[in-house]
Each structure stands twice: as C-alpha cells, then as structure tokens.
Motif scaffolding. Sequence first.
Motif, PDB file in Angstrom:
ATOM      1  N   THR A 170       0.864  -1.296   0.078  1.00 42.69           N
ATOM      2  CA  THR A 170      -0.028  -0.059  -0.289  1.00 42.69           C
ATOM      3  C   THR A 170       0.789   1.085  -0.151  1.00 42.69           C
ATOM      4  O   THR A 170       0.527   2.352  -0.694  1.00 42.69           O
ATOM      5  N   LYS A 171       1.769   1.254   0.728  1.00 41.56           N
ATOM      6  CA  LYS A 171       2.864   2.532   0.702  1.00 41.56           C
ATOM      7  C   LYS A 171       3.373   3.018  -0.565  1.00 41.56           C
ATOM      8  O   LYS A 171       3.429   4.038  -0.652  1.00 41.56           O
ATOM      9  N   THR A 172       3.158   1.912  -1.682  1.00 40.67           N
ATOM     10  CA  THR A 172       3.715   2.373  -2.919  1.00 40.67           C
ATOM     11  C   THR A 172       2.925   3.503  -3.675  1.00 40.67           C
ATOM     12  O   THR A 172       3.300   4.003  -4.465  1.00 40.67           O
ATOM     13  N   ASN A 173       1.736   3.467  -3.286  1.00 42.74           N
ATOM     14  CA  ASN A 173       0.688   4.254  -3.768  1.00 42.74           C
ATOM     15  C   ASN A 173       1.282   5.806  -3.924  1.00 42.74           C
ATOM     16  O   ASN A 173       1.308   6.502  -4.875  1.00 42.74           O
ATOM     17  N   GLU A 174       1.528   6.342  -2.622  1.00 40.47           N
ATOM     18  CA  GLU A 174       2.021   7.736  -2.669  1.00 40.47           C
ATOM     19  C   GLU A 174       3.144   7.939  -3.563  1.00 40.47           C
ATOM     20  O   GLU A 174       3.600   9.268  -3.664  1.00 40.47           O
ATOM     21  N   PHE A 189       6.904  -3.085   3.284  1.00 43.74           N
ATOM     22  CA  PHE A 189       7.688  -3.821   2.383  1.00 43.74           C
ATOM     23  C   PHE A 189       7.006  -4.457   1.410  1.00 43.74           C
ATOM     24  O   PHE A 189       5.676  -4.697   1.726  1.00 43.74           O
ATOM     25  N   SER A 190       7.270  -5.010   0.214  1.00 45.10           N
ATOM     26  CA  SER A 190       6.255  -5.833  -0.544  1.00 45.10           C
ATOM     27  C   SER A 190       6.277  -7.269   0.048  1.00 45.10           C
ATOM     28  O   SER A 190       7.143  -7.628   0.746  1.00 45.10           O
ATOM     29  N   THR A 191       5.358  -7.980  -0.365  1.00 47.24           N
ATOM     30  CA  THR A 191       5.255  -9.423   0.268  1.00 47.24           C
ATOM     31  C   THR A 191       6.513 -10.098  -0.054  1.00 47.24           C
ATOM     32  O   THR A 191       6.965 -10.749   0.834  1.00 47.24           O
ATOM     33  N   GLN A 192       7.028  -9.995  -1.237  1.00 49.78           N
ATOM     34  CA  GLN A 192       8.286 -10.814  -1.357  1.00 49.78           C
ATOM     35  C   GLN A 192       9.249 -10.446  -0.369  1.00 49.78           C
ATOM     36  O   GLN A 192      10.156 -11.051  -0.046  1.00 49.78           O
ATOM     37  N   GLU A 193       9.241  -9.156  -0.502  1.00 46.71           N
ATOM     38  CA  GLU A 193      10.528  -8.561   0.832  1.00 46.71           C
ATOM     39  C   GLU A 193      10.205  -8.964   1.891  1.00 46.71           C
ATOM     40  O   GLU A 193      11.165  -9.610   2.642  1.00 46.71           O
ATOM     41  N   LYS A 247       1.927  -8.865   6.436  1.00 41.98           N
ATOM     42  CA  LYS A 247       2.029  -9.093   5.194  1.00 41.98           C
ATOM     43  C   LYS A 247       2.691  -8.052   4.322  1.00 41.98           C
ATOM     44  O   LYS A 247       3.301  -8.348   3.384  1.00 41.98           O
ATOM     45  N   GLU A 248       2.484  -6.997   4.905  1.00 45.97           N
ATOM     46  CA  GLU A 248       3.173  -5.653   4.238  1.00 45.97           C
ATOM     47  C   GLU A 248       4.264  -4.700   5.203  1.00 45.97           C
ATOM     48  O   GLU A 248       4.825  -3.800   4.789  1.00 45.97           O
ATOM     49  N   THR A 249       4.029  -4.992   6.597  1.00 48.52           N
ATOM     50  CA  THR A 249       4.766  -4.117   7.175  1.00 48.52           C
ATOM     51  C   THR A 249       5.640  -4.853   8.342  1.00 48.52           C
ATOM     52  O   THR A 249       5.327  -5.839   8.491  1.00 48.52           O
TER      53      THR A 249
END
Length: 616
Positions: free
Chosen positions: A215-219, A489-493, A516-518
């Motif tokens: 989600t952080k990617t959005n901004e 982070f991304s799921t993969q990270e 999952k993302e943080t």
Amino acid sequence: MADIIQLLPDHVANQIAAGEVVQRPASVVKELLENAIDADATIIKLIIKDAGKTLVQVIDNGKGMSATDARLSFERHATSKIRSADDLFHLHTKGFRGEALASIAAIAHVELKTKQEHDDVGTVIIIEGSSIVSQEVVVTPKGTSLSVKNLFFNIPARRNFLKSNAVELRHVIDEFHRVALAHPSISFVLYNNGSEVFNLPISNYRQRIVNIFGTKTNEKLVPVEEETEVLKISGFVGKPEFAKKTRGEQYFFVNDRFIKSPYLNHAISSAFEGLLKNGNHPSYFLNLNVDPQTIDINIHPTKTEIKFDDEHTLYALLRSAVKHSLGQFNIAPVLDFERDASLDTPYNFNNKETNTPVIEVDRSFNPFKETYTSGKQTTAFKKQTVNNWDSLYVGLESKGTKTEHDFSEVHFESEETTLSVFSDDNAIEQVQTTYQLHNKYIVSTIKSGMLVIDQHRAHQRVLYEDFLKNLTIKAGVSQQLLFPLELHFSTQEIQIINQLKDDLEHTGFVFLNVTKETVEIVGVPVTVPDSEVSIILEQLISDVENEVPDSHFSTTDLLAKSMAKSLAIKRGQSLLKDEQEHLVNKLFACKEPNVSPTNRTTFVTMSVDELDKKFM
Ligand code: ADP
Ligand code: MG
C-alpha cells in the motif's frame, strides 16, 4: 561408405528443444501463464509446490481446447497462433512457436484438463516424458488446467542444477510479477505450498502495482502519459525521494510483454538526472504500445530483449515524457540537491564537534557490562544517542569485556588485541601518528615504515567480525526505540525478512510484529542508528536476492557482510584523529585485518627501505 545421418526421434528432439525453453520452474510458469492469457482467461491461478520443482499448475477460465487440439498441443511446432511467416509481423499473442508444451512434456509429468465453453465434457491427457499415458473424457469446468510435476525427472543433471527453493521461488515470483503487471484486467492468484502469496483482483494499473508492492507504494507513484503517432506511453515512475540503492522495481512492457532494455532504461535515468542521490535508481512501471510491425520479438524464446525499428525516437519520447511528468508533479523543487552525502551515513562526525556541549558521552560506558552480568540481551543499552564513536565498537571492545563475561564455549581470536599499532599510554604521540588522506585513506607510521589503510574497507572488516561474533554467540545488544519503527515492504520482501528474522534478532533487532506488508521494529542493534534501519534492511534484501547460492550461501555471513557494508564509514568522510586511531587499532585486533569481508585489500605498507630506494 554407408550413410550415417539419421533424423533424431521426436522425444530426443523435444528434450533438446526443452533445454532452450525450460531452464527452471520459472520458465514453465511463464509459458503456462502466457498460454492462459492467449486463451483470453480473466481469472488465472498459479499453484506451486517446492518453488515449482515438484509442481507448477496453472488453472485458467479461458477458451479451452477441443479433444483433438488438446492432443495436438503437445506436438512440436503445433500452434493455433500463426499460420504463415507473414503472421509473425502482426503478433498479438504471447506465444507463437508452438514449442512450449512439447518441450515441457518432454521433461516432466504433465496433466492437461481442458474444456471449451459449449462442450458438455472435457478432455484429460496425461503425458510423461513425451509419451502419452492416457487420454480420457472428464467433467471439468470451462478453461484449462495444466499441471507440470517433477520437472527434469528424466534429466537428473538439469534437476541437480536447480538452485535452492528460496532462489527458485524468487524467480517464479519475478515471472509472476511481470505477467501480472502487464495484465491488470486479469485476476491472478498465487499459492505456494498451499498458502496464498498473492491475490490480485482485476483492477486498474495503479491498484495492481499497489497490490503487488504494498500500500505504501501508492503515494510514490507519478503517472506518465504520452501519445504520439508512433508510440503510446502509459504507466508510472517512482518519485525520486523513494528511489533505492538497488535496481528493484524497473519494469518496461512493450505491447504487454515484459522486456529488458538497457537503452530505454538509460532514457529514464537521464530524465531523473539531478533528482536522485548518487547511486540511487528510479523505479518505473511503464507500458509502451507500438505497432507490432515496428518491433522484432522473433528472437530467442526465453530472452526478454526486443528490437525496435526506431530506437532513437523512442528514447527521446520516453525521456521527455518522464521529464514532463516529474516536472508537472512538482517533484523538482521538493528535493534538496545540495544534500551532503555524509549526512546519510551512520556516523555524524561533522556534527559531533558542535554537539559536544549538548551530548554527554560516557566513555567508560560499556553495554556488555550490564548485559553479561545480568544475562539479558536486550534493553541493557538505554542511551538513545549513538553518535558516540566509542559505542560503535562495543562489540569488539577487547579490554574490559574479557573479564566481564565468559566466552569459554566460543573462542574468538579477535578478542585478543594481537597487534596494536599505538601504545595506549602515549596519547600525544598517537595524535600525530595518523593522517587522513583525501578523506579516504588513513596514513600512519609503523616501526618498519608506512601504513596506508582504506577507511571504508577497514571499517567493514571491523563491523563484519563484530556482527559475525554477535550472530554466532547470539549476543547482539539492542537499544530500545522510543517509538516503534514501522517499515513497509512488498510481500516478497517480507518473505525474505521472515527468513532472516532469527538471525536479525541475534544482531540486536527486536521485531514487534511482521505482517503481510509491514514490519514493526522496537529495538535495533546499538551500532545502528534508527535512521539507517530501512536502508540496511533494503540493502540486505537486495543482497539476499542477488546471492548466488552456489557460493556457500550462509545467512549469517551474508547478514554480517551486508550490515557491515551498509554501516561502514564511507569514503569521503572526514575522521577526527582519535577516530582514525580507533579504527586502526580495531582493524588490527581483527582476525583477518588484511582483507575486507569481500576479500579486498584493506591496507598496504611501505617499508623505509622501499622508500629509500625511491630516493636513490
Ligand atoms: P504457442 O503458445 O507458441 O502456440 P504452446 O506449446 O505454448 O505454443 O501451446 C500450443 C497450443 O496449445 C497453443 O497454440 C494453443 O492453441 C493451445 N493452448 C496451450 N495452452 C492453452 C490454454 N491454457 N488454453 C487454451 N489453449 C491452449
Ligand atoms: Mg505458448
């Protein structure tokens, strides 16, 4: 003389062809996903086991195949996608060679189930190593399910050549990302060993990127749009302030096909010129639509390169489109171009002088004292300020610690200061014995002559042994953070962080929560300022991703190396006299002072004799 030329039997020819098409499970993933897309599927499920080594299965709701086509699909050069050479110049499908299924069936156990919309029943075919085991009628939903089991079962050499599951899984996920990013109007799900890794609903492009990378990617995304007669560009670039040291998220798609193009990549980099800190790479997700007649993708099946008729125009258009977007979204003025790179390093020596009256530095403070007498690892270190040079080396402090705790199980030679360049009780002389050259090298006198140390590599060595020790004896000392740090982070990270979590904790990291993302962090190693945490983890993830598993992959070692690399004093950083000395002494207290963790020379010496010779 007798004729000696023979035609190879089909199954042999197929095995040879398979070597070209299928290198690893990820190649199977790519071919099957592309077939599903070519079949106009809107929902595609990818199921893998053991990173695809045991199973790669793709289930789609596409148009399916008739019983005859199902059987034919495994023949070499059997394709429904082109009929004549001319069709090659009007390609709108991913596949066209008719080689993939034949190749895959030659080297795996394959089960195909397929049904067309208006048929009552479908077909199930089982093939093992190019031979058809069975073909039957089956009740199955519309679409196709293709399972590829036990890849390379009949070519043990290739099977043994596969990398660890972690590495193969990364390749699979990379491939999945590429396909999923190119097709936001298709829903994709990925399961690995029974658990859902990605669930990407049909969405717009921005949402697709966010669903994959968090989600952080959005901004961070700045839209790019440009339409000319020859080319349509759409997509996003990442804002410069979010650029990373690693080339992670860089995606070009040409007519919905992922491609790699160093040339076009350069166009983007040049559009970012002046906006990025040195060594950072922009991220981008860009779709180029061109007339299929102006490109040539008819090259090697697994290659991602592409030939354009008019590369120069493309370069110029791309560069100006990206520049325009960055300008329009007012990116430029926000940035501080004059930002001093040394401020981004952990040791803020420049500020130290001005801060001296404010920060009380307790030079006798030794976190190991409390830690080892209390037997607890964490929170012994209460100081929030780490810009105390001495504390940077707490792990290696040789005097004092030795008597405080018992390392009887694990013996570290580095504990013993075997060779001290400076005598402790001669402080005034010490100050005069080092000299920093070009903020890069530390020059010093030794008995036999002269010593020149590479400050960056030397510090890497010191930190590396320090981290390695803490990891081995699980004795990293934590400092508690006043406010928990939440990183995205991304799921993969996140998967990689989960793999490394235990080891990271041994260095002193304390994780409160990993979702999952943080990642929520409440404690960091004493040597790590909190401002550096995300950079360190980012570097670490990238190091793990790029690790060649054949080269004695050891997480502990990798972690120590990566953190040492991130935290070591950079070249160009000026050091105070006592900092220089400290580093020199610490270096020579190391087990292997002569080389950096990556085996590069840390220092050179020149004897008086050698110098004399130069003056002869
Ligand atoms: P290509 O994709 O180059 O045509 P493949 O070996 O990948 O060659 O596939 C052979 C043929 O099998 C395709 O042309 C297509 O007609 C059919 N096929 C393969 N996968 C699917 C699928 N998932 N749904 C429908 N048809 C498929
Ligand atoms: Mg295909």
